[in-house]
Design a protein around this motif. Structure first.
Motif, PDB file in Angstrom:
ATOM      1  N   UNK A  68     -24.346  41.243  45.829  1.00  0.00           N
ATOM      2  CA  UNK A  68     -24.637  40.178  45.226  1.00  0.00           C
ATOM      3  C   UNK A  68     -23.599  39.837  44.266  1.00  0.00           C
ATOM      4  N   UNK A  69     -23.114  40.648  43.531  1.00  0.00           N
ATOM      5  CA  UNK A  69     -22.147  40.508  42.466  1.00  0.00           C
ATOM      6  C   UNK A  69     -20.665  40.168  43.108  1.00  0.00           C
ATOM      7  N   UNK A  70     -20.402  40.657  44.325  1.00  0.00           N
ATOM      8  CA  UNK A  70     -19.171  40.170  44.888  1.00  0.00           C
ATOM      9  C   UNK A  70     -19.136  38.536  45.036  1.00  0.00           C
ATOM     10  N   UNK A  71     -20.043  37.763  45.025  1.00  0.00           N
ATOM     11  CA  UNK A  71     -19.633  36.346  45.025  1.00  0.00           C
ATOM     12  C   UNK A  71     -20.119  35.899  43.782  1.00  0.00           C
ATOM     13  N   UNK A  72     -20.807  36.474  42.880  1.00  0.00           N
ATOM     14  CA  UNK A  72     -21.470  35.909  41.828  1.00  0.00           C
ATOM     15  C   UNK A  72     -20.211  36.079  40.621  1.00  0.00           C
ATOM     16  N   UNK A  73     -19.434  37.187  40.784  1.00  0.00           N
ATOM     17  CA  UNK A  73     -18.316  37.321  39.865  1.00  0.00           C
ATOM     18  C   UNK A  73     -17.366  36.412  39.879  1.00  0.00           C
ATOM     19  N   UNK A  74     -17.316  35.437  40.929  1.00  0.00           N
ATOM     20  CA  UNK A  74     -16.101  34.374  41.077  1.00  0.00           C
ATOM     21  C   UNK A  74     -16.797  33.142  40.044  1.00  0.00           C
ATOM     22  N   UNK A  75     -18.042  33.134  39.667  1.00  0.00           N
ATOM     23  CA  UNK A  75     -18.507  32.256  38.757  1.00  0.00           C
ATOM     24  C   UNK A  75     -18.935  32.320  37.478  1.00  0.00           C
ATOM     25  N   UNK A  76     -18.765  33.711  37.183  1.00  0.00           N
ATOM     26  CA  UNK A  76     -19.268  33.802  35.530  1.00  0.00           C
ATOM     27  C   UNK A  76     -18.169  34.543  34.960  1.00  0.00           C
ATOM     28  N   UNK A  77     -18.472  34.601  33.462  1.00  0.00           N
ATOM     29  CA  UNK A  77     -17.457  34.981  32.606  1.00  0.00           C
ATOM     30  C   UNK A  77     -17.850  34.830  31.193  1.00  0.00           C
ATOM     31  N   UNK A  78     -17.325  35.762  30.217  1.00  0.00           N
ATOM     32  CA  UNK A  78     -17.676  35.723  28.857  1.00  0.00           C
ATOM     33  C   UNK A  78     -17.708  34.305  28.232  1.00  0.00           C
ATOM     34  N   UNK A  79     -16.946  33.503  28.825  1.00  0.00           N
ATOM     35  CA  UNK A  79     -16.908  32.362  27.937  1.00  0.00           C
ATOM     36  C   UNK A  79     -17.357  30.942  28.921  1.00  0.00           C
ATOM     37  N   UNK A  80     -17.540  31.605  30.133  1.00  0.00           N
ATOM     38  CA  UNK A  80     -18.379  30.457  31.200  1.00  0.00           C
ATOM     39  C   UNK A  80     -19.708  30.556  31.493  1.00  0.00           C
ATOM     40  N   UNK A  81     -20.390  31.636  31.788  1.00  0.00           N
ATOM     41  CA  UNK A  81     -21.803  31.940  32.176  1.00  0.00           C
ATOM     42  C   UNK A  81     -22.060  33.448  32.056  1.00  0.00           C
ATOM     43  N   UNK A  82     -23.043  33.728  31.122  1.00  0.00           N
ATOM     44  CA  UNK A  82     -23.338  34.885  31.006  1.00  0.00           C
ATOM     45  C   UNK A  82     -24.937  35.053  31.333  1.00  0.00           C
ATOM     46  N   UNK A  83     -25.172  35.632  32.565  1.00  0.00           N
ATOM     47  CA  UNK A  83     -26.417  35.998  33.057  1.00  0.00           C
ATOM     48  C   UNK A  83     -27.149  37.203  32.158  1.00  0.00           C
ATOM     49  N   UNK A  84     -28.383  37.189  32.421  1.00  0.00           N
ATOM     50  CA  UNK A  84     -29.138  38.331  31.933  1.00  0.00           C
ATOM     51  C   UNK A  84     -30.077  38.826  32.791  1.00  0.00           C
TER      52      UNK A  84
END
Length: 451
Positions: free
Chosen positions: A134-150
């Protein structure tokens, strides 16, 4: 005729917000354009997740991230792992999250994500393999200043750990890209407690302003038995209240005496949930009655407070009527959109028709305000990560109390401003929606998203 698939959960959430915004929009018609814009997500990411089970068989699931609105800060919202996950549910949750995050006063946008993967019945190895895929793809779209899921339903500390480890391997960086992390690697104290505690803190303000009272001796109905329900129960008991119910998808446990659940009872139930067991495994000592396939709302004759803490649409019109009949004067959603629109109308009708505070009123607080404590402490976790700090439990609990008090004050004052003349109490639903919307809409206008 629309070519889009029906999205009942999202349409319900949109209707609820739009209807309560109407008094504000009638006075400020230019903001109708902002409502048109804000209801459309900035970005929807949908992707395939393939992983291998313990039998060596290929499995495939649908993964999503709805990056809804970034006017106030990075997208912020949970990851739900459950077979029911679809775009309608994630859009409803993400849309609510925009305004919830705005009400905390912290710099967070709104988003939501997840997958139709079911963690139940899976081995630890299978969950790890899924999380890495799941994170293999999601990691392309998130970041500490972009998107922080929980975390969210199905996504607890174990899943957050695997996802964080996967991100670190894929991106070769240690960054605060998820909240709900372990305490030794960037997590925050009181994050598990925050939603339940925050909901009770919000209710404390409601109790004070309507009846000049507190939780001592109050009879409290709580649904669910996960983190939100458990910590709401702990806090109610600590403040002198009596917890009369807890529930799960198999049924409800109802106290048969006036003592209610004890801290020990709640702790035993918490352990059952860690072992992924149903409430039917609880060692009932005769103090409780088990009601199979029933929710708590119709099962008691007298109560003061109701805290839905399980899932969306868990209080129907008929159940709302039963709560009013039982004398419930306060209802605050620990779950997101815990009440159906018809149930909310029942509660709001009691407030609208009341001539004085002594009348039978069931004062309703929506989840976007009452359960904002969870994302508030997630925001505080982000702040701690940015400064490479870890604050104490006492500091965080005080900050949580202040955030919930300010959230309530904002809902109360804005609700009062747009209440009809003669109403004894303002609509916290209208106050929450208008206050959250106004903050987001003004930021969007400043940034050129509407004019």
């Amino acid at each position: 005729m629309s070519h889009l698939a029906p999205e009942p959960e999202f349409e319900q959430a949109l209707h609820e917000v739009a209807a309560t915004l109407e008094p504000f929009l009638a006075k400020n018609p230019e903001y109708r354009k902002a409502l048109t814009v804000v209801q459309i997500p900035e970005r929807i990411i949908q992707f395939r997740v393939t992983w291998e089970d313990d039998q060596g068989q290929l499995q495939v699931n649908r993964g999503y991230r709805v990056q809804y609105n970034s006017a106030l800060g990075p997208y912020k919202g949970g990851l739900r792992l459950h077979p029911s996950v679809n775009l309608s549910i994630l859009k409803f949750l993400g849309f609510e999250q925009i305004f919830k995050n705005a009400l905390t006063g912290l710099n967070m946008g709104g988003g939501k994500g997840g997958c139709d993967f079911d963690p139940k019945g899976k081995s630890d190895n299978e969950i790890k393999k899924f999380c890495y895929a799941f994170m293999l793809e999601l990691s392309r779209h998130i970041g500490a200043d972009t998107d922080v899921p929980a975390g969210d339903i199905g996504t607890g500390g174990r899943e957050i750990g695997y996802m964080f480890g996967a991100y670190k391997k894929y991106r070769n960086e240690f960054a605060g890209i998820l909240t709900g992390k372990g305490l030794t690697w960037g997590g925050s104290y009181i994050r598990p407690e925050a939603t339940g505690y925050g909901c009770v803190y919000f209710l404390e303000s409601m109790l004070r302003d309507m009846d000049h009272t507190d939780f001592k001796g109050k009879r409290v109905l709580i649904s669910g038995s996960g983190n939100v329900a458990q910590y709401a129960a702990y806090k109610v008991i600590e403040l002198g209240g009596k917890v009369l119910s807890l529930s799960d998808s198999t049924g409800s446990l109802i106290s048969t005496n006036d003592t209610g659940f004890t801290v020990k009872d709640v702790a035993e139930i918490a352990n059952l949930k860690l072992e992924r067991k149903a409430l039917t495994a609880f060692s009932n000592t005769g103090k409780f009655e088990w009601h199979e396939d029933k929710r708590p709302w119709t099962l008691v004759n007298r109560a003061d407070v109701a805290i839905p803490s399980a899932t969306q649409n868990e209080v129907s019109k008929e159940e709302a009527q039963a709560l009013v009949k039982a004398g419930v004067r306060y209802i605050a959603e620990g779950s997101n959109m815990g009440c159906t629109q018809e149930a909310i109308e029942v509660f709001e009708a009691t407030r609208n028709s009341a001539k004085s505070l002594g009348d039978q009123i069931c004062w309703y607080a929506p989840g976007k305000a009452a359960n904002a404590g969870g994302v508030a402490v997630s925001g505080l976790e982000m702040a701690q990560n940015s400064g490479r700090q870890q604050w104490t439990t006492e500091v965080l609990d005080q900050k949580l109390k202040e955030i919930m008090a300010n959230c309530y004050k904002s809902c109360y004052e804005v609700g009062k401003e747009y209440s009809e003349n003669g109403q004894t109490l303002p609509s916290l639903q209208a106050g929450a929606n208008i206050a959250g919307f106004l903050k987001v809409a003004n930021a969007m206008r400043d940034q050129g998203d509407w004019w």
